[in-house]
Structure formats: C-alpha cells, structure tokens
Design an enzyme around this catalytic site. Sequence first.
Site, PDB file in Angstrom:
ATOM      1  N   CYS A  22       0.828  -1.206   0.000  1.00  0.00           N
ATOM      2  CA  CYS A  22       0.000   0.000   0.000  1.00  0.00           C
ATOM      3  C   CYS A  22       0.860   1.253   0.000  1.00  0.00           C
ATOM      4  CB  CYS A  22      -0.896   0.015   1.224  1.00  0.00           C
ATOM      5  SG  CYS A  22      -2.041  -1.360   1.262  1.00  0.00           S
ATOM      6  N   GLY A  43      -1.885   1.034  -4.819  1.00  0.00           N
ATOM      7  CA  GLY A  43      -3.156   0.505  -4.353  1.00  0.00           C
ATOM      8  C   GLY A  43      -4.317   1.255  -4.967  1.00  0.00           C
ATOM      9  N   ASN A  85       1.246   0.610   6.136  1.00  0.00           N
ATOM     10  CA  ASN A  85       1.648  -0.211   5.002  1.00  0.00           C
ATOM     11  C   ASN A  85       2.510  -1.340   5.560  1.00  0.00           C
ATOM     12  OD1 ASN A  85       4.031   0.287   2.284  1.00  0.00           O
ATOM     13  ND2 ASN A  85       2.566  -1.338   2.603  1.00  0.00           N
ATOM     14  N   GLY A  86       2.044  -2.563   5.410  1.00  0.00           N
ATOM     15  CA  GLY A  86       2.839  -3.679   5.908  1.00  0.00           C
ATOM     16  C   GLY A  86       1.965  -4.827   6.363  1.00  0.00           C
ATOM     17  N   CYS A 135      12.715  -4.260   1.428  1.00  0.00           N
ATOM     18  CA  CYS A 135      12.138  -5.146   0.408  1.00  0.00           C
ATOM     19  C   CYS A 135      12.790  -4.939  -0.955  1.00  0.00           C
ATOM     20  CB  CYS A 135      10.647  -4.851   0.291  1.00  0.00           C
ATOM     21  SG  CYS A 135       9.824  -5.697  -1.055  1.00  0.00           S
ATOM     22  N   TYR A 158       9.882  -4.011  -8.869  1.00  0.00           N
ATOM     23  CA  TYR A 158       8.568  -3.750  -9.446  1.00  0.00           C
ATOM     24  C   TYR A 158       7.736  -2.660  -8.780  1.00  0.00           C
ATOM     25  CZ  TYR A 158       3.595  -4.614 -10.340  1.00  0.00           C
ATOM     26  OH  TYR A 158       2.277  -4.468 -10.612  1.00  0.00           O
ATOM     27  N   SER A 205       6.603  -1.563 -16.693  1.00  0.00           N
ATOM     28  CA  SER A 205       7.563  -1.739 -15.608  1.00  0.00           C
ATOM     29  C   SER A 205       8.883  -2.372 -16.045  1.00  0.00           C
ATOM     30  CB  SER A 205       6.938  -2.586 -14.496  1.00  0.00           C
ATOM     31  OG  SER A 205       6.524  -3.817 -15.032  1.00  0.00           O
ATOM     32  N   ASP A 226      10.549  -9.063 -18.932  1.00  0.00           N
ATOM     33  CA  ASP A 226       9.566  -8.633 -17.934  1.00  0.00           C
ATOM     34  C   ASP A 226      10.292  -8.431 -16.606  1.00  0.00           C
ATOM     35  OD1 ASP A 226       7.174  -7.785 -16.914  1.00  0.00           O
ATOM     36  OD2 ASP A 226       6.080  -9.631 -17.346  1.00  0.00           O
ATOM     37  N   ASP A 227       9.673  -7.661 -15.718  1.00  0.00           N
ATOM     38  CA  ASP A 227      10.346  -7.345 -14.456  1.00  0.00           C
ATOM     39  C   ASP A 227      10.375  -8.525 -13.507  1.00  0.00           C
ATOM     40  OD1 ASP A 227       7.841  -6.959 -12.535  1.00  0.00           O
ATOM     41  OD2 ASP A 227       7.406  -5.977 -14.438  1.00  0.00           O
ATOM     42  N   CYS A 239       5.509 -14.089   0.830  1.00  0.00           N
ATOM     43  CA  CYS A 239       6.015 -12.951   1.607  1.00  0.00           C
ATOM     44  C   CYS A 239       5.184 -12.817   2.870  1.00  0.00           C
ATOM     45  CB  CYS A 239       5.901 -11.670   0.789  1.00  0.00           C
ATOM     46  SG  CYS A 239       6.279 -10.183   1.738  1.00  0.00           S
ATOM     47  N   CYS A 297      15.919  -7.563   1.984  1.00  0.00           N
ATOM     48  CA  CYS A 297      15.125  -8.789   2.075  1.00  0.00           C
ATOM     49  C   CYS A 297      14.998  -9.395   0.682  1.00  0.00           C
ATOM     50  CB  CYS A 297      13.735  -8.497   2.623  1.00  0.00           C
ATOM     51  SG  CYS A 297      12.690  -9.971   2.664  1.00  0.00           S
ATOM     52  N   CYS A 342      11.257 -13.844  -0.708  1.00  0.00           N
ATOM     53  CA  CYS A 342      10.370 -14.490  -1.684  1.00  0.00           C
ATOM     54  C   CYS A 342      11.166 -15.155  -2.801  1.00  0.00           C
ATOM     55  CB  CYS A 342       9.351 -13.495  -2.240  1.00  0.00           C
ATOM     56  SG  CYS A 342      10.086 -11.988  -2.887  1.00  0.00           S
TER      57      CYS A 342
HETATM   58 FE1  SF4 Z   1       9.805  -7.867  -0.407  1.00  0.00          FE
HETATM   59 FE2  SF4 Z   1       9.896 -10.431  -1.132  1.00  0.00          FE
HETATM   60 FE3  SF4 Z   1      10.929  -9.659   1.235  1.00  0.00          FE
HETATM   61 FE4  SF4 Z   1       8.272  -9.620   0.831  1.00  0.00          FE
HETATM   62  S1  SF4 Z   1       9.611 -11.450   0.878  1.00  0.00           S
HETATM   63  S2  SF4 Z   1       9.505  -8.023   1.807  1.00  0.00           S
HETATM   64  S3  SF4 Z   1       8.140  -9.031  -1.338  1.00  0.00           S
HETATM   65  S4  SF4 Z   1      11.643  -9.083  -0.836  1.00  0.00           S
HETATM   66 MG    MG Z   2       5.492  -6.773 -15.427  1.00  0.00          MG
END
Ligand code: SF4
Ligand code: MG
Length: 462
Positions: A10, A37, A112-113, A237, A243, A284, A346-347, A383, A433, A436
């Site tokens: 968000c 969002g 946001n989170g 993140c 993206y 993107s 693609d991204d 995530c 991070c 994912c």
């Molecule tokens: Fe970002 Fe992926 Fe970590 Fe979630 S798991 S915070 S989407 S890098």
């Molecule tokens: Mg894309």
Amino acid sequence: MTLDGIGESCGVIGVWAPDLPIGHLIYSGLIALQHRGQESAGIAVADGTDIALHRGMGLVQQVFGAADLATMRGQAGIGHVRYSTSGESTIDNAQPCPGVTASGEPFALAHNGNITRVGSPCGGGDRADTFVLVRELGRYRGRVEAAMLRALPQVEGAYSLAVVDGGTLYAVRDPHGFRPLCLGRLSGRGWVVASESAALDVIGASFVRDVAPGELVAMDHNGMRSTTFALASSAACSFEHVYFSRPDSLAGSRRMQSIRRDFGVALAEECPAEADVVIPVPDSARHAALGYAQASGIPYDEGLARNNYVGRTFIQPDQAARSIAVRLKLNPVPEVVRGRSVVVVDDSMVRATTATQVVTMLRAAGAVRVHLRIASPPVRWPCFYGVDMKTGTELIAEGDTSVAQIAAAVGADSVGYLSVEAMRDAIGDTSSCTACFTGHYPVSLGIPAIGRRSDHSVLAGN
Ligand code: SF4
Ligand code: MG
C-alpha cells in the site's frame, strides 16, 4: 507493469504544513502513489482539536471531489491508498484508521505492511492488524508519541506508518525497514513523509532521507525530532526495486530506473540470447529491457502496446478474468516482431499469467522465436512482510521447478532469470530482504511452520 498474482504494497503519505492547503497536498501525493493501491483511498486531517476523516472505495480521483478537499483544513494530515488482498473489499478496510488514547486524545493512523503480533498474535493481514495496533495505542494515556514509544517495541511485523494527532505528524518504520518510507521538506513551510519520493516531487517537497528502520520521527511547531525505539537490522524489500516503486522514485541516493537498467545489463550477461530485437513488457520492464539491449547490442524496440486505462490485472478476482485483462492491456505490434527472434523482458514472474499470454500473442503476431527474460530471480516463496505473494503452489517457479519446465509451461523458446547475487549487486544493499526469492526470511514474524510454504495463504498488505 503487468505483474500478475502479486498483491501490492500500500501507499502512505503524511504532511505537516499549517500554512498550506493540507487536503490538496495529500490528495496530490496520493495520486502519485496510486500505483501502490487502487481499492480504496482515505485522508485524515487534524486541525488542532478534531481529526476529520474521509475514506472511500476506488481511485483517489473517484473518492475525493473539490468540495471534499475544500473542507480539509488543518495543520497536518495523512493519506492512504490500499491494495486489495484476496480478503474483503469493503469500506471498513479503508484507511486511515481513527483512534483515541486512554486520555481522550484523537489520532489517525495509516499503515503499510503486515503486523503479526502486538503483545499477542493478531492474525496478520488485512485491516485486522492495523486495528489491533490502533486499539493497543488506545490503552495508553497521554500523547500519541509516548504511547507509540511504549507500544512499538512489543509490535512484530512489517510496518511503515504515517500517524497524526492534534498537531503533530509522525512517521514510523519497523526495525527491519521492510516497507519503504521517506522524509521530505517543503522549503521551510513544512514536512512530508511518503512511501516513495515521487510523491514528494509531485507536491514540491525535497527529499531529505529515508526514515531509518526502528525510527520514530515527529514533526510539528517544534521542528523535527527523531527517536530510535528499537535496535535496527535493515531488511528493505528488494521487490520495491524490481517492481513496486515508480521508476522516478529514489532508492537511497539512486533512482529506481537506473537500478532496473542495471538489472537488465546483468540479465544480458547472465542469460544471453540470439535475437533480432529486445522488447519490454511495458511499462515496468522498460528500463530493464533498455539495459538488456544496451549490454547485448541487440536493438531495442516497443513490440507491445499498452492500454493505460485498464486496471492492474491482479485486481481481477479469478484466473479467467485475469487472462482477459492481459489481452485488454497489451497488444502486440506485428511490424516489430514478425519474422523475428524476439527477447521479451519482464520485471518479474509470479503466476505467469501475463508471460503465457505475451508469448502466445507474440507468436500469433509472427515472432519466430520468443526468449523470455525476467529481470529478477524466480519467486518461490510467500512474503510475510506486507505483500500478498500467494501460496507456494500458485507460483510458476514453485519449489525446484526448472527453467526448462517453466519455458514449456509458458510456451517460450527459452526462459532466463536474473540471479539473486546480480540483483543484490545492482541494488547495492546486501542486507535487502530477498525472502520471496531465496526463502531466507530475515525474521520469522511469529508465524509458525514458515517452511510449509504451500500450506500458507497469507493475507497482507494494509
Ligand atoms: Fe519484499 Fe519479497 Fe521480502 Fe516480501 S519477501 S519483503 S516481497 S523481498
Ligand atoms: Mg510486469
């Protein structure tokens, strides 16, 4: 901008500027954050005594009219745009969330989170976690600032907050700094905090710095003050770079679009292809495709036209509707691809709805070979930090699926992904991070059995 199957992070904004039209500034900032969002939008403005709240379903420009903005006068305010997870899409889920401290002081909070624990586990996801935090703050007497400094060390999860009380604006980032939040200055007339620096640009504020992980910043007539409420261990993140963020937003001192170009350069080195033309999946992947073309020497062109008046495909509730949405959004340009071997960049690739459709479209338009190149690593894990990444089994790269299997699944001649190492190098922050992509979660966030990824359907993303 065609990432399918991924929930959005968000967007939040806060402005402290007693001499300026607060409502209009927040409104403009929210439009700059609209990509984060589209389900609902809200603004809360504090005039020193009361906090006026206006929320609604839809895009920022659908929710607020000139008459609404004209009434939003005050010293400070906050705003929120919400991404819809698979949870309920109702006005009850819209933010900011109003609250009141035990001594009767009103405040409003935009989040946001994904907060997973406030003393006791709160389920995570959707509005519930924001509510639990607001209720927790309401247990304390006195100023909201003091309440936050006492409550936040007990809070687990990913959160970037914009909070307003009678006359003060607050910005808070969790000790890992999962979700972005930056600070800007309105040339001597006020302060701004926002999820992305592009929102500062739009309202004429200059970027000062990112809010630090574990930091609470307060802004009011006494100026700006900073308190560190927890020991920080940064894990911002990396999907913001891949993206989420606008290309014109800053990542520290660098522009997102320049990082994405570096992703494309590294992708060309790691995953070369024999081809006649490099095209992006717009919008993107454009900068990554430019980087790929530059590094490979293969000419760049635009082989897919994008309709910007179609909502993001992941808003669509089911797979069939999402496929139609891709066709509505992207249309191949036959003259660019006919009789040619095409690299399409693609991204990222999550569920692969878009990729499959794009490959099919390009072949139908006459491409003889289609090499799909993804400017990020395979998404293999969910995530827990505020992004609805879906369950493991919904991911095209779930488990140890090979690139050959993925190429077969999407119908491409070849598929290549950027490596985690190259992504980290381009971002230039080894602490980011990447959970994912790697399954290495910086913190368990109190979620049990994190390894059983296919059992999880984590709703997130207030
Ligand atoms: Fe970002 Fe992926 Fe970590 Fe979630 S798991 S915070 S989407 S890098
Ligand atoms: Mg894309």
